[in-house]
Design an enzyme around this catalytic site. Structure first.
Site, PDB file in Angstrom:
ATOM      1  N   ARG A   1       0.996  -1.232   0.147  1.00  0.00           N
ATOM      2  CA  ARG A   1      -0.020  -0.046  -0.075  1.00  0.00           C
ATOM      3  C   ARG A   1       1.060   1.249  -0.007  1.00  0.00           C
ATOM      4  NH1 ARG A   1      -2.728  -3.672   3.831  1.00  0.00           N
ATOM      5  NH2 ARG A   1      -4.697  -4.333   2.828  1.00  0.00           N
TER       6      ARG A   1
ATOM      7  N   ASP B   1     -10.613  -1.580  -3.623  1.00  0.00           N
ATOM      8  CA  ASP B   1     -10.938   0.017  -3.902  1.00  0.00           C
ATOM      9  C   ASP B   1     -10.095   0.774  -3.693  1.00  0.00           C
ATOM     10  OD1 ASP B   1     -10.999  -0.795  -1.314  1.00  0.00           O
ATOM     11  OD2 ASP B   1     -13.178   0.267  -0.941  1.00  0.00           O
TER      12      ASP B   1
ATOM     13  N   ASP C   1     -12.258  -9.419  -0.087  1.00  0.00           N
ATOM     14  CA  ASP C   1     -13.375  -8.711   0.504  1.00  0.00           C
ATOM     15  C   ASP C   1     -14.645  -8.609  -0.129  1.00  0.00           C
ATOM     16  OD1 ASP C   1     -12.043  -8.404   2.796  1.00  0.00           O
ATOM     17  OD2 ASP C   1     -11.714  -6.359   2.552  1.00  0.00           O
TER      18      ASP C   1
ATOM     19  N   ASP D   1     -15.937  -6.276  -1.740  1.00  0.00           N
ATOM     20  CA  ASP D   1     -16.740  -5.306  -1.441  1.00  0.00           C
ATOM     21  C   ASP D   1     -16.839  -4.166  -2.657  1.00  0.00           C
ATOM     22  OD1 ASP D   1     -13.850  -4.913  -1.576  1.00  0.00           O
ATOM     23  OD2 ASP D   1     -13.962  -3.711   0.374  1.00  0.00           O
TER      24      ASP D   1
HETATM   25  O1  F6P Z   1      -8.488  -5.982   1.940  1.00  0.00           O
HETATM   26  C1  F6P Z   1      -8.488  -7.127   2.528  1.00  0.00           C
HETATM   27  C2  F6P Z   1      -8.171  -7.275   4.038  1.00  0.00           C
HETATM   28  O2  F6P Z   1      -8.045  -8.753   4.218  1.00  0.00           O
HETATM   29  C3  F6P Z   1      -9.114  -6.538   4.835  1.00  0.00           C
HETATM   30  O3  F6P Z   1     -10.234  -7.416   4.919  1.00  0.00           O
HETATM   31  C4  F6P Z   1      -8.407  -6.653   6.243  1.00  0.00           C
HETATM   32  O4  F6P Z   1      -8.847  -5.896   7.221  1.00  0.00           O
HETATM   33  C5  F6P Z   1      -7.067  -6.113   5.554  1.00  0.00           C
HETATM   34  O5  F6P Z   1      -7.081  -6.922   4.338  1.00  0.00           O
HETATM   35  C6  F6P Z   1      -5.881  -6.497   6.448  1.00  0.00           C
HETATM   36  O6  F6P Z   1      -4.844  -6.100   5.629  1.00  0.00           O
HETATM   37  P1  F6P Z   1      -3.496  -5.963   6.232  1.00  0.00           P
HETATM   38  O7  F6P Z   1      -3.136  -6.970   7.104  1.00  0.00           O
HETATM   39  O8  F6P Z   1      -2.469  -6.521   4.860  1.00  0.00           O
HETATM   40  O9  F6P Z   1      -3.014  -4.854   6.693  1.00  0.00           O
END
Ligand code: F6P
Length: 327
Positions: free
Chosen positions: A76, A107, A132, A134
């Site tokens: 990210r 998203d 997700d 979503d």
């Molecule tokens: O976006 C998918 C997801 O699995 C969410 O359901 C969850 O909250 C998040 O990623 C957790 O992501 P990370 O552990 O990579 O920060």
């Protein structure tokens, strides 16, 4: 007139999801089939900002369709959400002559693609890669089917223990903002209650239902909770229930990241392959700045500008099914 896309960059961004590799494979092989050059951008938008971009051949994607995670890695990237970061990314793409981008992610990744495509003359195509489910504009997202089946397998095992000990289990599944994994895995495992971020958690109703079941000597209860549920997840829900029903033997199990990994299901491999193929076709047919979805078994293209405004909703029908079947 739109310029012909001849060199494609492909990246995976945000949380990894099973099937991302199948999508990369489809993009690379379809692009090469059409005589394009295909470049893999490493670690999501970070690789664009830091110029970590590698040429991909057909054999670069051999033997990956069955593998979870993503061979391009993911991240990210905060820098990409600054104008300077995006300008650097654009200049790096230009150095390689890349004139079309395919972004596999959720998203947040689509939001990045939408801003970038509005600022620069590089068309972007999104592929919905998230466990997700979503994203509005598609019946499926790449990874959901595998993740929900992982959750179902785990919850079935927990039910054995719940049954052996007459216990109440509160099981947390992923979904910070979305309840689809909880809803589907909960229904498929016969959970007594399903708590999701899209609905208010009415604790009094849960207590009442548990008391009523106790009277009927139904002591095996499973509550499936999405991590983003109103109270803050399984631990928080368990605290309240233990306080209100001290006689109940309550256990919590948080499934966590096991839901994100693993070999993709047949379904995820299929939709990833189909969507990946159509993403390249979109670039060729000048259908730009959209994300590729599947609705009623037909390809569906949603402009990125619209996609970032909508969320997949959970219908009341599902909630009624949960209520009736768990009584
Ligand atoms: O976006 C998918 C997801 O699995 C969410 O359901 C969850 O909250 C998040 O990623 C957790 O992501 P990370 O552990 O990579 O920060």
């Amino acid at each position: 007139m739109e310029k012909k896309v001849t060199k494609i960059g492909v990246l995976t961004s945000g949380g990894d999801s099973p099937g991302m590799n199948a999508a990369i494979r489809a993009v690379v092989r379809t692009g090469i089939y059409h005589g394009m050059e295909v470049y893999g951008i490493m670690r999501g938008y970070s690789g664009m900002v830091e110029n970590e971009i590698v040429r991909m051949e057909s054999k670069s994607v051999a033997n990956i369709i069955q593998r979870g995670g993503t061979i391009l890695k993911t991240s990210r990237c905060k820098e990409f959400f600054t104008p300077e970061g995006r300008k650097t990314a654009y200049e790096n793409l230009k150095k390689h002559g890349i004139n079309g981008l395919i972004i596999i992610g959720g998203d947040g990744s689509f939001r990045g693609a939408q801003i970038f495509s509005n600022e620069f003359d590089i068309p972007c195509i999104g592929l919905p890669g998230t466990i997700d489910k979503d994203i509005a504009g598609t019946d499926f997202t790449i990874g959901f089917d595998t993740a929900v089946n992982t959750a179902v397998e785990a919850i079935d095992k927990i039910r054995d223990t719940a049954d052996a000990h007459d216990r109440l289990f509160i099981i947390e599944v992923m979904g910070r903002d979305a309840g689809y994994i909880a809803l589907h895995s909960g229904i498929a495992t016969g959970a007594e209650n399903i708590l999701i971020p899209e609905r208010k958690t009415i604790i009094d109703d849960i207590i009442k239902a548990l008391e009523e079941k106790e009277r009927r000597h139904k002591l095996v209860n499973l509550i499936v909770v999405a991590e983003g549920e109103e109270f803050g997840g399984a631990d928080e829900v368990a605290k309240v229930i233990k306080k209100r029903l001290p006689q109940q033997e309550v256990r919590v199990c948080i499934l966590g990241h096991i839901q994100r990994g693993g070999s993709p299901s047949c379904m995820d491999r299929l939709i990833a392959s189909r969507m990946g193929y159509h993403a390249v076709e979109c670039l060729m047919e000048n259908r730009h700045n959209v994300f590729v979805g599947i609705v009623n078994n037909k390809m569906n293209y949603t402009p990125l500008n619209e996609a970032v405004k909508k969320k997949q909703r959970i219908s009341e029908e599902w909630m009624t099914v949960v209520k009736i079947l768990s009584s």
